[in-house]
Design a protein around this motif. Structure first.
Motif, PDB file in Angstrom:
ATOM      1  N   HIS A  85      45.151  43.858  36.716  1.00  0.00           N
ATOM      2  CA  HIS A  85      44.939  42.611  35.979  1.00  0.00           C
ATOM      3  C   HIS A  85      44.012  41.626  36.690  1.00  0.00           C
ATOM      4  O   HIS A  85      44.160  40.419  36.548  1.00  0.00           O
ATOM      5  CB  HIS A  85      46.267  41.928  35.660  1.00  0.00           C
ATOM      6  CG  HIS A  85      47.191  42.771  34.858  1.00  0.00           C
ATOM      7  ND1 HIS A  85      46.911  43.166  33.570  1.00  0.00           N
ATOM      8  CD2 HIS A  85      48.380  43.332  35.188  1.00  0.00           C
ATOM      9  CE1 HIS A  85      47.895  43.919  33.132  1.00  0.00           C
ATOM     10  NE2 HIS A  85      48.788  44.045  34.078  1.00  0.00           N
ATOM     11  N   GLY A  86      43.049  42.143  37.455  1.00  0.00           N
ATOM     12  CA  GLY A  86      42.109  41.220  38.068  1.00  0.00           C
ATOM     13  C   GLY A  86      41.158  41.883  39.042  1.00  0.00           C
ATOM     14  O   GLY A  86      41.200  43.095  39.248  1.00  0.00           O
ATOM     15  N   HIS A  87      40.316  41.051  39.628  1.00  0.00           N
ATOM     16  CA  HIS A  87      39.412  41.510  40.676  1.00  0.00           C
ATOM     17  C   HIS A  87      38.949  40.311  41.493  1.00  0.00           C
ATOM     18  O   HIS A  87      39.099  39.164  41.081  1.00  0.00           O
ATOM     19  CB  HIS A  87      38.234  42.296  40.113  1.00  0.00           C
ATOM     20  CG  HIS A  87      37.334  41.503  39.215  1.00  0.00           C
ATOM     21  ND1 HIS A  87      37.670  41.130  37.920  1.00  0.00           N
ATOM     22  CD2 HIS A  87      36.085  41.012  39.416  1.00  0.00           C
ATOM     23  CE1 HIS A  87      36.678  40.457  37.375  1.00  0.00           C
ATOM     24  NE2 HIS A  87      35.700  40.363  38.263  1.00  0.00           N
ATOM     25  N   MET A  88      38.410  40.581  42.660  1.00  0.00           N
ATOM     26  CA  MET A  88      37.914  39.544  43.556  1.00  0.00           C
ATOM     27  C   MET A  88      36.505  39.906  43.992  1.00  0.00           C
ATOM     28  O   MET A  88      36.223  41.064  44.321  1.00  0.00           O
ATOM     29  CB  MET A  88      38.809  39.412  44.788  1.00  0.00           C
ATOM     30  CG  MET A  88      38.288  38.426  45.826  1.00  0.00           C
ATOM     31  SD  MET A  88      39.231  38.435  47.359  1.00  0.00           S
ATOM     32  CE  MET A  88      40.685  37.542  46.839  1.00  0.00           C
ATOM     33  N   LEU A  89      35.629  38.904  43.981  1.00  0.00           N
ATOM     34  CA  LEU A  89      34.267  39.066  44.485  1.00  0.00           C
ATOM     35  C   LEU A  89      34.109  38.211  45.729  1.00  0.00           C
ATOM     36  O   LEU A  89      34.557  37.059  45.758  1.00  0.00           O
ATOM     37  CB  LEU A  89      33.256  38.594  43.445  1.00  0.00           C
ATOM     38  CG  LEU A  89      33.319  39.225  42.063  1.00  0.00           C
ATOM     39  CD1 LEU A  89      32.329  38.532  41.134  1.00  0.00           C
ATOM     40  CD2 LEU A  89      33.038  40.706  42.148  1.00  0.00           C
TER      41      LEU A  89
END
Length: 136
Positions: A42-46
């Motif tokens: 349910h997400g991601h990080m950059l």
């Protein structure tokens, strides 16, 4: 006045900056000084360097269940406990990055039908003004 907006795609973006030396100390040169994407449920990080490599920019996207933004302001300070709860169970690198974010804001991302075009005659929209879809 409170604003209630239902979002088609319920995404909050936590945004923060980390001095690059703190990031290097916690993550190592390779992970701190190069662009990375961390993927999770349910997400991601950059993460990527900005400011001539002196700062790590962090944007952590998290899909929300209720799809509501019930706040008057469009950018809010976020406490670390809420942020850590949203990324509970993510990997060690993500947890380290979150722990380094001293001042974190949360921004809602609103979905909208895509435009059929981003130009008309000699006029064209570029950059952030022409984002085609949420979240990028």
């Amino acid at each position: 006045m409170r604003i209630l907006i239902r979002r088609l795609q319920e995404i909050d973006a936590y945004r923060g900056l980390i001095p690059i030396e703190k990031a290097v100390a916690a993550l190592g040169e390779e992970f701190a000084r190069n662009s990375r994407m961390y993927l999770g449920e349910h997400g991601h990080m950059l993460t990527f360097p900005i400011g001539k490599g002196m700062t790590m920019n962090v944007v952590a996207f998290r899909t929300k269940a209720d799809g509501k933004w019930e706040y008057e302001r469009w950018v809010l300070p976020m406490n670390k406990e809420d942020m850590f709860n949203d990324f509970e169970g993510w990997g060690e690198s993500v947890q380290k990055i979150l722990s380094l974010m001293d001042k974190t804001d949360v921004w809602p991302l609103f979905d909208h039908p895509p435009a059929s075009t981003y130009y008309s005659g000699n006029l064209a929209m570029l950059g952030d003004a022409a984002h085609a879809s949420t979240p990028h």
